[in-house]
Design an enzyme around this catalytic site. Sequence first.
Site, PDB file in Angstrom:
ATOM      1  N   SER A  65      -9.343   1.197   3.072  1.00  0.00           N
ATOM      2  CA  SER A  65      -8.539   2.067   2.219  1.00  0.00           C
ATOM      3  C   SER A  65      -7.422   1.334   1.463  1.00  0.00           C
ATOM      4  O   SER A  65      -6.785   1.912   0.580  1.00  0.00           O
ATOM      5  CB  SER A  65      -7.914   3.194   3.056  1.00  0.00           C
ATOM      6  N   SER A 117      -9.530  -1.415   7.013  1.00  0.00           N
ATOM      7  CA  SER A 117      -8.919  -1.068   5.727  1.00  0.00           C
ATOM      8  C   SER A 117      -8.161  -2.198   5.045  1.00  0.00           C
ATOM      9  O   SER A 117      -7.819  -2.086   3.877  1.00  0.00           O
ATOM     10  CB  SER A 117      -7.975   0.126   5.896  1.00  0.00           C
ATOM     11  N   LYS A 124       0.845  -1.195   0.000  1.00  0.00           N
ATOM     12  CA  LYS A 124       0.000   0.000   0.000  1.00  0.00           C
ATOM     13  C   LYS A 124       0.882   1.246   0.000  1.00  0.00           C
ATOM     14  O   LYS A 124       1.927   1.290   0.638  1.00  0.00           O
ATOM     15  CB  LYS A 124      -0.876  -0.035   1.257  1.00  0.00           C
TER      16      LYS A 124
END
Length: 611
Positions: free
Chosen positions: A294, A318, A217
């Site tokens: 996310s 997330s 990420k």
Amino acid sequence: MALLPLILVPLTVLPAVLYLCCGRRHTGSAAAVLQRREPGRPAARSPPRDTWAPRLCGFWLRLFSHAVNTAFGQFLLLPLLIRMHNLSLMRSLDICEDPTFIPEVAAEVTEDKSEAKSTLDIVKQLIDSRPDSASSGFSFKGIKDYLDCYRSGKLTPSQVAKNIIATLEDCDKSTPPLRAIVQWDREQIMLMAEASTARYRNKCTLSHLDGIPVCLKEEFKVVPYHHRVGTVYLGTEPETEDATVAKKLREAGAIIIGVSNMHELGTGTTGCNPNRYHKIPRNPYKPNHFTGGSSSGSAAAVAAGLCPVGIGTDGGGSVRIPASFCGVVGLKGTFGRISCHGSYPLSYSTVSAGPICTSVADAAIVYSILAEPDPLYPYGLKQPKATLSDMCAPDLKGLKLGVDWTFFKACDAEVLTICEKAVEYLKSLGASVVEVTLPEMEEVKIAHVICILSEMRDMLQPDFNKHFQEMNLETRATLALASQFTALDYITANRQRTRSMRFLREIFTTVNCIVTPAVASTAPRIHESDLLTGSNDTSFIVQSMRFMQLANLTGIPGLVVPVGYSTAGLPISLQVMGKWWDEAVLLRIGLKLEQFRNQTKKPSIYYDILA
């Protein structure tokens, strides 16, 4: 035209005023009598609450994000919205417990089982026992498939890297673009792949991740990429230092194929990020649906076959929400279990790192490599050694699964039907289901929101002042809301954290884990206007985080495993949460749970890198 904002801005408050006056009884204010919470004694049970709010996009989102950042918004509109969504709940509570600002829990002292299998032995057993992916129908290509190709000489890591590079080029040109990986570098990929190829040739591989493609990420620092964290203004220079997880993956011989897309600054759960560097990642199962966020790009990359391993962070689901929406496995470790050093410190008390993988076995392999104390990270320094004990047990006999059925059923009908059947399946393998009560879940929800948003606003205050115009509209509105919480709100929320952790300690004396649906619904549709302005859907955010927040507030681990599909073909998952540091029991249950889904549907977007 100058008068237009003065005319239109009051319209944004009209739904709130009508709601408060007509749609909902007044529940008191800060001046009302406080509800006293007795130490260790749960409050009376109340069912999970849904709050309604319009989905905003396009013009209305622009207007709303402007309004909430004016004096009118700060002093009238946002206080009304806070009451509408019960976010003022903490102001009506008198909680006696001392606050817990960091959910670190001391490890239990356990007997040393010298006869127990080592973690390396269990990992080897997991790889050896996993069926060949070509044996029946579609299955995701996982770590075992890559290792089989390398060990047999069918493919080398260098050949795989060339396939990945060609695929990444294709992803960027496809309609719509997948947008899973937002930064990648051909030379970097080949450099790591060629080093791995040489190690296989010389029979001196570094670990079971040697030559395995992974992505991280964008919240993590990864050399030489820009540490943008989903924004257009951060990471103006290439990164020169790896986050700890990136460093450990390199040391294990993994091929880092790039950094993955994310919801801007981790402020949402859809993955909707319309800015110029990121755009909206597509759900490989239904490209016109969101991935969840996310850690949106990591889940999309794994589900689309770009790599079998993605790394994300989880402050409010997330890792687990996008893994669930994209039909793959997601593990949120115990708070502090996996180092977050080198990730952007958006929220210091709710965020844990974890892998998103094609299977539970792969998640266990990655977890076994990443989970250990990091002297550069202040949390988890006294954690117990990570093990995979009993993961390969033939059944689930002796395990007690805690289910709060009232809470469990607070989801869409399709989700409930499949998840109930999955629980029955676990029972058929010898586990017993024990009905438990998860106390004060409304308080948990509000306490988590206050903690994570207060910490994010604190961290992002300089950015908010300096880069406001460069932020997405949704981010501007979210941070405006965060500014409404006071020091008293934050302290009371952390007092609630103490209570909730105490309740969980009691529950875990009677059960091994807690089982819930992963997300209360399936992935929502992407609207055309989302591509330009993004969107703000408070009702969906509340619904998507319903089963997530308990683990983030209290620091316990959680694992989501796909168990089926909706009639529209969207993935549905079940979640298992365990006591602090007991990821092993989650992985043991998950390994059996993934057998419940008798068929894995092939995503609409899928690249077979090994073909």
